[in-house]
Design a protein around this motif. Sequence first.
Motif, PDB file in Angstrom:
ATOM      1  N   VAL A 114     -59.067 -85.434 -44.482  1.00 13.50           N
ATOM      2  CA  VAL A 114     -58.177 -85.433 -43.819  1.00 13.50           C
ATOM      3  C   VAL A 114     -58.159 -84.998 -42.275  1.00 13.50           C
ATOM      4  O   VAL A 114     -59.151 -84.086 -42.204  1.00 13.50           O
ATOM      5  N   THR A 128     -51.608 -89.278 -39.994  1.00 10.55           N
ATOM      6  CA  THR A 128     -52.578 -88.682 -39.649  1.00 10.55           C
ATOM      7  C   THR A 128     -53.814 -89.589 -41.025  1.00 10.55           C
ATOM      8  O   THR A 128     -53.351 -90.497 -41.983  1.00 10.55           O
ATOM      9  N   ASP A 177     -56.958 -81.993 -52.722  1.00  9.08           N
ATOM     10  CA  ASP A 177     -55.876 -82.305 -53.685  1.00  9.08           C
ATOM     11  C   ASP A 177     -55.282 -83.060 -54.275  1.00  9.08           C
ATOM     12  O   ASP A 177     -56.622 -84.151 -54.112  1.00  9.08           O
ATOM     13  N   ARG A 217     -54.356 -81.340 -47.937  1.00  9.14           N
ATOM     14  CA  ARG A 217     -55.739 -80.769 -47.676  1.00  9.14           C
ATOM     15  C   ARG A 217     -56.561 -81.337 -48.484  1.00  9.14           C
ATOM     16  O   ARG A 217     -56.109 -81.976 -48.892  1.00  9.14           O
ATOM     17  N   GLU A 218     -57.864 -81.180 -48.313  1.00 11.58           N
ATOM     18  CA  GLU A 218     -59.239 -81.529 -49.020  1.00 11.58           C
ATOM     19  C   GLU A 218     -58.763 -81.237 -50.375  1.00 11.58           C
ATOM     20  O   GLU A 218     -58.697 -79.791 -49.761  1.00 11.58           O
ATOM     21  N   ASP A 222     -48.358 -81.648 -45.110  1.00  7.38           N
ATOM     22  CA  ASP A 222     -48.735 -80.616 -46.114  1.00  7.38           C
ATOM     23  C   ASP A 222     -49.519 -81.626 -47.428  1.00  7.38           C
ATOM     24  O   ASP A 222     -49.256 -81.626 -48.223  1.00  7.38           O
ATOM     25  N   ARG A 261     -49.701 -80.753 -55.902  1.00  2.26           N
ATOM     26  CA  ARG A 261     -49.435 -79.489 -55.453  1.00  2.26           C
ATOM     27  C   ARG A 261     -48.425 -79.573 -55.132  1.00  2.26           C
ATOM     28  O   ARG A 261     -47.390 -78.939 -55.665  1.00  2.26           O
TER      29      ARG A 261
END
Lengths: 274, 162
Positions: free
Chosen positions: A222, A231, A199, A196-197, A194, A168
């Motif tokens: 995440v 993270t 991706d 996210r789940e 940045d 992304r």
Amino acid sequence: MFALGLIIADHRYERLERVRVVLSVLTDPLHFAVDAPTRAIRATQERLVRESQLRALNQALRRENLLLKGRLQQFEALEAENMRLRDLLGSSFNVGERVLIAEILAVDLTPARQQVMLNKGANAGVFIGQPVLDANAVMGQVVRVNPSSSVVLLITDSEHALPVEVNRNGLRSIAAGTGVGHDLELLYIPKNADIREGDLLVTSGMGERFPPGYPVARVTVVRQDPDNPFTTVLAEPTARLDRSREVLLVWTLDPRMYPNALTDAERIRARVAP
Amino acid sequence: MSDATTQGGWLVLLTLGVALALMVLPMPFGLEMLRPQWVALLTLYWCLTVPDRFGVFSAFALGLALDLILGSLLGQHALSLSLLAYAAVMLQQRVRVFPIWQQAVFVWLLLVAERLINLWVLAATATPLPAWDDWMSTLIGFLLWPWLFFVMSDLARRAGLV
């Protein structure tokens, strides 16, 4: 005591790789023999398929083929455009790949390691470090090459890591295998990154081992752990690691990456083409 | 060489070959940890039955073959199997007269020892270790021993080994 010496020699100095390759001539028949019943069962199954089933399958495949062809046309246009733009920028970018289909042998290697054995080896031009894909995504890389078989380390093995980027936004990271289940873990993702789940992660080509742009995994978890400065990101491989039987061995034809890749490719083309 | 020492060697080789194949035969998904240590079991059987013909050196060669087939560190199983064979040959006089269940317990102890040596090699070379449920295979080996013993004794008798 001799065994201890052998262990040390193999582990520390990797001197025994030659010996292993030579002796594999003796053990390969066993691997192929173990694979034979599975192969026979599969062949029988294929022979016993009903005609109506075959027809339905044929139809479905036709439809899929049409769909894919349609999408490919788009891709070709896009690739041409991409090349033009890159030419304008003056950056060299050479995509050229050659693939060979190999089959996974139905043998279990050392437990606790995620490895599979293929039925193609040095005789087919396979080399150590070669990327292995299935229809969906990256599966792993070749770690051992025998004359007529080779061993592939899957990306989920706990000693495997490959450079990836988030499709992304191009965020780069390293996806390491966890060895437990079928998860990958992304290393060193800052708290504010940045991601996210859902991706999609693709190979970034940074390690110069995997060609860039192939899908690898999809982010599933995440999580912010208080005791972890980074993270925690887990991802599930998009390749069907435990289900596919046919895999693709890839030769990247980039003269910058592999000095002798072109000659290799020539040889392989000569072998595969007819 | 008298007949008794040359007869039936093919049976040993055949059973060991089958055991090697069983080590890499795919198990149903999720049951990989239940695979018995076939090669270790067979090594024990032949060490207890014909210690004069199958000993530490044969076990060493067998272990090397297993290492090649499994793709493990060359020498890992050679080490564990030759130590296993050593223990079995040393204690064979005593173990041979044990009742079968007691024998099975003895075999189980040796199987655990074999696993431990393997784990030790793996840990020493910083290779990923198998999960806890991997120890299940020693229990399976324990349950399997009486049956294996009877079947193998029958085969050995027919082949004229004992």
